[in-house]
Design a protein around this motif. Structure first.
Motif, mmCIF file in Angstrom:
data_model
loop_
_atom_site.group_PDB
_atom_site.id
_atom_site.type_symbol
_atom_site.label_atom_id
_atom_site.label_comp_id
_atom_site.label_asym_id
_atom_site.label_seq_id
_atom_site.Cartn_x
_atom_site.Cartn_y
_atom_site.Cartn_z
ATOM 1 N N GLU A 11 0.829 -1.204 0.000
ATOM 2 C CA GLU A 11 0.000 0.000 0.000
ATOM 3 C C GLU A 11 0.864 1.254 0.000
ATOM 4 O O GLU A 11 0.629 2.178 -0.767
ATOM 5 N N TYR A 15 1.155 4.240 -2.935
ATOM 6 C CA TYR A 15 0.934 5.676 -2.772
ATOM 7 C C TYR A 15 2.004 6.471 -3.501
ATOM 8 O O TYR A 15 1.749 7.522 -4.069
ATOM 9 N N ILE A 66 -7.180 10.515 0.871
ATOM 10 C CA ILE A 66 -6.171 9.452 0.768
ATOM 11 C C ILE A 66 -6.734 8.081 1.159
ATOM 12 O O ILE A 66 -6.148 7.065 0.845
ATOM 13 N N SER A 67 -7.866 8.082 1.866
ATOM 14 C CA SER A 67 -8.378 6.761 2.265
ATOM 15 C C SER A 67 -9.494 6.265 1.362
ATOM 16 O O SER A 67 -9.870 5.105 1.438
ATOM 17 N N THR A 70 -8.766 2.979 -0.740
ATOM 18 C CA THR A 70 -8.242 1.755 -0.116
ATOM 19 C C THR A 70 -9.031 0.488 -0.488
ATOM 20 O O THR A 70 -8.438 -0.492 -0.913
ATOM 21 N N LYS A 97 -3.990 -1.873 5.723
ATOM 22 C CA LYS A 97 -4.406 -0.663 5.020
ATOM 23 C C LYS A 97 -4.488 0.527 5.976
ATOM 24 O O LYS A 97 -4.173 1.652 5.604
ATOM 25 N N SER A 100 -0.874 1.730 6.721
ATOM 26 C CA SER A 100 -0.221 2.351 5.565
ATOM 27 C C SER A 100 -0.771 3.756 5.327
ATOM 28 O O SER A 100 -0.021 4.688 5.039
ATOM 29 N N THR A 101 -2.090 3.912 5.496
ATOM 30 C CA THR A 101 -2.672 5.241 5.300
ATOM 31 C C THR A 101 -2.219 6.187 6.410
ATOM 32 O O THR A 101 -1.928 7.355 6.170
ATOM 33 N N ILE A 145 -8.984 8.245 9.477
ATOM 34 C CA ILE A 145 -8.636 7.184 8.516
ATOM 35 C C ILE A 145 -9.533 5.961 8.712
ATOM 36 O O ILE A 145 -10.019 5.380 7.745
ATOM 37 N N LEU A 149 -11.665 4.340 5.837
ATOM 38 C CA LEU A 149 -11.595 2.939 5.412
ATOM 39 C C LEU A 149 -12.989 2.320 5.407
ATOM 40 O O LEU A 149 -13.362 1.603 4.485
#
Lengths: 235, 313
Positions: A11, A15, A66-67, A70, A97, A100-101, A145, A149
């Protein structure tokens, strides 16, 4: 644990193989940079307050952005089926996940340490409260986040995921700003649910267990919901 | 490594996708899972991989109940989903390494197994390219490579050749046939030639139910009983249409005579004979005895395609 790490590595790499992460980080630095320099040069104050006040606002948009991909992206392309038929548990996928985020959010924040260093050279700075504020931002990002998700696991459309997570985050963020409209017996509860309430107390330099419990339990609940949403394919 | 499925059912809402199907696949068998689109093939495969949970029924992979220990079952299975989903932004080597790690291939063996898959699936020339840039045929090879990276005993392939051009189809089939030698392999398809080209055994499914199960030869034999003979008889004032039909019907072992066509100077007849009897000679003799002129006669054996059509419509 190994599986979480495998997912995490892929992941994080994904990015940074696309230019999106770099662009977003630069935009983030420009905005925070403006708030940093304006308080430093215009008001002549040696303080990180300007930056710490604006970050929750930026993250309101940045974290959903950014999420959102996923799970949505994997659902749309069908790769989720590959992932879920590998000998790994659904929790491993969700945690991989999540971390990583969170790492991407932390990496976005990392260049702002330059501001702290330059302020330290200019005058006296309460390092303790600054560290505490950074911890607060990371914990708050964690909640955002985990919500992102969850929203992403609901749909294969990234735009829908963005909007849903933004709405939930925005509602939680606004709760302690509308307290005057809330009936008196509910005020403490509503205030406790609000993300910004806990962030502002940590940003002042007070790390209270009450706040930590709030952060950890909210993140856990949202991640559990995300896992349940992944399992819902079986229903 | 065997697969055993017992009374498996799956409903999507009210609609039954798979209705109480049972079958068993023995170690080393190559089985074609044949059916029209929407028959429940993919749903069944998804349940075996534990991606979906059946509403009722049991699945055993090598004796392990899929419901009790899905992770153990997944370890034994290599799976190529329909439409072959892949991470377009990864390059071939990285992607195979990633799958190897997820399949818990031991760290020191990852490099070798990736190398082996690249060689077996013919990916040497594209191994550093992004998957998104590859042609469909190569993507399919990557899909097969990821399914086999952990050397699974069971290989489930969902429509492995769909969307490929004829040359690629032949290549992929050859690859599947080579791989099937050492593995229990189940491939779903709606293309008959595929089954004939690659499988020892075929399970035909329609509307969520198994309508036939057996080796391709035995299925052909079972339905072969009905041999059809096509006749074209020249029209002649000496005999009428009814006369022709009734006289052929009186031939021994003829079950049915159907008039297929009636044009200006000939009748086309479709004669169905009893199981396993060759009636061509008797028909020929009958025609001679009545001075009929035969313009054409040929016998048609039931092909797998006919069986498929008969069973699924």
């Amino acid at each position: 644990m190994n599986n979480i790490l495998t997912i995490f590595k892929r992941e994080v790499r994904s990015y940074f193989t696309s230019p999106v992460a770099y662009i977003i980080i630069v935009v983030f630095l420009i905005i925070t940079g403006w708030f940093f320099t304006s308080s430093l040069f215009l008001a002549g104050v040696v303080s990180m307050r300007g930056v710490f006040e604006i970050v929750p606002f930026i993250f309101l948009f940045y974290i959903p952005a950014i999420s959102m991909r996923t799970f949505s992206e994997e659902k749309k392309s069908g790769t989720i089926e590959l992932l879920l038929t590998k000998p790994i548990s659904d929790s491993d996928i969700v945690l991989g996940k999540f971390f990583s985020t969170l790492t991407l959010a932390a990496l976005t924040l990392a260049p702002t340490l330059i501001y702290v260093i330059s302020l330290k050279l200019l005058g006296s700075l309460d390092i303790g409260s600054i560290i505490s504020a950074y911890i607060g931002i990371i914990l708050m990002s964690g909640i955002y986040i985990s919500i992102g998700l969850f929203a992403s696991s609901l749909t294969e459309n990234q735009v829908v995921a963005f909007i849903v997570s933004f709405l939930i985050i925005f509602a939680l963020f606004m709760l302690n700003k509308i307290l005057i409209f809330i009936p008196a017996p509910l005020i403490t509860t509503v205030e406790y649910i609000s993300t910004d309430y806990h962030f502002s107390s940590i940003a002042r330099g007070v790390i209270d267990t009450k706040d930590l419990v709030y952060y950890v339990s909210s993140i856990s609940i949202m991640l559990l919901l995300t896992r349940t949403s992944l399992e819902s394919r079986k229903w | 490594m065997s697969i055993k499925v017992e009374k498996l059912s799956k409903y999507y809402g009210q609609q039954a996708a798979v209705k109480k199907i049972s079958f068993e696949i023995k170690t080393g068998e190559v089985v074609g899972f044949l059916g029209p689109n929407g028959a429940g093939k993919s749903t069944t495969l998804k349940m075996i991989t534990t991606y979906l949970t059946p509403n009722s029924g049991k699945i055993f992979v090598n004796g392990i109940n899929a419901e009790d220990d899905p992770i153990a079952v997944r370890k034994k299975i290599g799976y190529l989903p329909e439409q072959n989903p892949l991470y377009q932004d990864m390059n071939v080597i990285d992607y195979l390494k990633y799958t190897a790690e997820l399949q818990s291939v031991p760290k020191d063996k990852i490099k070798d197994s990736v190398k082996k898959m690249v060689r077996v699936c013919g990916l040497e020339d594209v191994r550093h390219k992004d998957i998104g840039e590859l042609s469909k045929g190569f993507k399919q090879r990557v899909g097969l490579a990821q399914a086999m990276i952990h050397n699974p005993a069971v290989l489930l392939l969902d429509e492995p050749t769909s969307g490929l051009d004829p040359n690629q189809i032949i290549e992929i089939r050859k690859l599947i046939k080579d791989l099937g030698k050492e593995k229990t392999l189940m491939l779903s398809t709606h293309i008959l030639q595929e089954v004939q080209a690659t499988c020892d055994r075929v399970i035909i499914i329609n509307n969520g139910e198994i309508v036939a199960d057996g080796t391709t030869d035995s299925l052909q034999k079972r339905f072969q009983g009905q041999i059809n003979i096509y006749l074209i008889v020249k029209k002649d004032p000496r005999y009428g249409r009814e006369k022709v039909i009734s006289s052929f019907e009186s031939v021994k072992n003829v079950e049915k005579v159907k008039l297929e066509g009636d044009n200006e100077n000939a009748w086309q007849l479709d004669i169905t004979a009893n199981k396993g009897v060759d009636v061509r000679e008797e028909i020929f003799m009958k025609a001679i005895s009545l001075n009929m002129v035969l313009l054409e006669m040929h016998q048609e054996e039931t092909s797998l395609e006919d069986i498929f059509r008969k069973l699924t419509t």
